[in-house]
Design an enzyme around this catalytic site. Sequence first.
Site, PDB file in Angstrom:
ATOM      1  N   ASP A   1       9.606  83.188  75.520  1.00  0.00           N
ATOM      2  CA  ASP A   1      10.368  81.979  75.217  1.00  0.00           C
ATOM      3  C   ASP A   1      10.077  80.949  76.299  1.00  0.00           C
ATOM      4  O   ASP A   1      10.755  80.910  77.324  1.00  0.00           O
ATOM      5  CB  ASP A   1      11.873  82.271  75.198  1.00  0.00           C
TER       6      ASP A   1
ATOM      7  N   ARG B   1      10.931  81.194  80.465  1.00  0.00           N
ATOM      8  CA  ARG B   1      10.804  82.543  81.024  1.00  0.00           C
ATOM      9  C   ARG B   1       9.720  82.636  82.094  1.00  0.00           C
ATOM     10  O   ARG B   1       9.760  83.515  82.947  1.00  0.00           O
ATOM     11  CB  ARG B   1      10.488  83.541  79.906  1.00  0.00           C
TER      12      ARG B   1
ATOM     13  N   ARG C   1      18.385  72.003  74.374  1.00  0.00           N
ATOM     14  CA  ARG C   1      17.169  72.686  73.923  1.00  0.00           C
ATOM     15  C   ARG C   1      16.571  71.997  72.699  1.00  0.00           C
ATOM     16  O   ARG C   1      15.401  72.218  72.369  1.00  0.00           O
ATOM     17  CB  ARG C   1      17.480  74.143  73.584  1.00  0.00           C
TER      18      ARG C   1
ATOM     19  N   LYS D   1      12.305  77.340  65.408  1.00  0.00           N
ATOM     20  CA  LYS D   1      13.538  78.129  65.395  1.00  0.00           C
ATOM     21  C   LYS D   1      14.752  77.189  65.495  1.00  0.00           C
ATOM     22  O   LYS D   1      14.613  76.067  65.996  1.00  0.00           O
ATOM     23  CB  LYS D   1      13.530  79.147  66.547  1.00  0.00           C
ATOM     24  N   HIS D   2      15.931  77.558  64.939  1.00  0.00           N
ATOM     25  CA  HIS D   2      16.344  78.843  64.384  1.00  0.00           C
ATOM     26  C   HIS D   2      16.780  78.597  62.931  1.00  0.00           C
ATOM     27  O   HIS D   2      17.810  77.952  62.717  1.00  0.00           O
ATOM     28  CB  HIS D   2      17.522  79.412  65.171  1.00  0.00           C
TER      29      HIS D   2
ATOM     30  N   HIS E   1      24.627  84.767  70.608  1.00  0.00           N
ATOM     31  CA  HIS E   1      24.407  85.888  71.521  1.00  0.00           C
ATOM     32  C   HIS E   1      25.676  86.721  71.669  1.00  0.00           C
ATOM     33  O   HIS E   1      25.611  87.928  71.928  1.00  0.00           O
ATOM     34  CB  HIS E   1      23.972  85.393  72.904  1.00  0.00           C
TER      35      HIS E   1
ATOM     36  N   ASP F   1      15.526  86.458  65.148  1.00  0.00           N
ATOM     37  CA  ASP F   1      15.939  86.248  66.523  1.00  0.00           C
ATOM     38  C   ASP F   1      16.205  87.646  67.099  1.00  0.00           C
ATOM     39  O   ASP F   1      16.151  88.653  66.385  1.00  0.00           O
ATOM     40  CB  ASP F   1      17.185  85.362  66.577  1.00  0.00           C
TER      41      ASP F   1
END
Length: 434
Positions: A148, A156, A217, A247-248, A260, A333
């Site tokens: 990601d 990341r 984001r 995404k998403h 999450h 996801d």
Amino acid sequence: MLRRIGTTGLLVIALTACGGGGGSAGADPTGGKAAPPARMAQSTPPATPAQRTPAAPSPVQRALSGMSVEEKVGQLFMPVLYGTTAATVSGENQARYAAGTPAKVVAKYHLGGVILFPQNVKSVGQVVGLTNGLQRGAKKVPLLIGTDQENGLVSRMSALMTDFPGASQIGATKDTGLARAVAKATGEELRALGVNLDFAPVADVNINPRNPVIGRRAYGDDPQRVAKMVSAAVKGFADAKIAATAKHFPGHGDTSVDSHTGLPVIKHTKAEWERIDAPPFKAAIAAGVDTVMSAHIVFPKLDPSGDPATLSKPILTGLLREKLGFKGVISTDALNMAGARKKYDDGEIAVRAVLAGADLLLMPNDLPKAYKAVLAAVKSGRISRERLDQSVTRLLTLKQNRGLLAGAPVASAERAAGVLRSAAHRKLAARAGG
């Protein structure tokens, strides 16, 4: 499709030399008998089906035909592994996968891919060694190695890569050329490290100021502007020869719950979905996006079952495949998120995701259980062999399109050192506001 070829016969008559004086036409000038006429040329008969040369199988067909059912099921999975080298012995890998090293996990489950996180990242040379080692661990089919790297909040590989600004900053410039250039530069740096799939760009339209998971984001709150930026980013990643992910789906922008930790519900009508959420995904598909990632959100007006989109056949197959015409890879996801795990156990989640239309099962909470459940579902007929082959074919096609089926890529630490945080990329980051 083979074309039937028919050749029109031509009547060819061989004429002898003309005789002198009063000799009749066709007479032998020496006084002998006239030469017999040449035989008529025959038309070539059309080839029968048995005589036709069959087309050579494509690399995708060859790879698919050489796989066992167990290997095909393994292609669907992309877990996170633990360690900084492919040979790192980790108690975490042993506890989760009953295999000590990342390379052994890849081989044991015939994995189609691996996703990298900051725990896998120490230095340029180390990441290059890791990705090369993981590829060597995939004996038959090279891996999709993803991460990601959205830039901004979710990055990341930030310890090694150029610090580009996130989507909201780039979206505020309204400069699609800039969005494309940043995506290309990001892709070039990832590719130099041995990463071939980025789970970016975010295609959500962030219209809810209380959204705890998307926010900055996203490229913004205007559907048409976000669509243009997403299209540009997809093209930028393609310029860098790296796979991109929108995404998403079907759109995570109007939530006040983080998937999450919970299961968001979006109450948009179908008309609102068409106007607000759909345009960036349509633009991504038109731009040739490789992968679309599902969202762990309930969208009652699109599917009243109460299942999240990740497990919804009306949304993944009916809407994304059939209505929008997406032919690439559908990724879930992360399946260890709470939004995916509210109603079913880890094995059933994986099976239902495949039945819904997903091809790539990202980060199952319990890989052994998920793998065994999908394999059992295939062997029992709950997931048909045809359905399994559809997903594997899409994954192999993605790998073929990115040059992976020709042979596992080999990254170079020396080359990567010249690409990552290059002067040109740092200059671009400054221009983008980073």
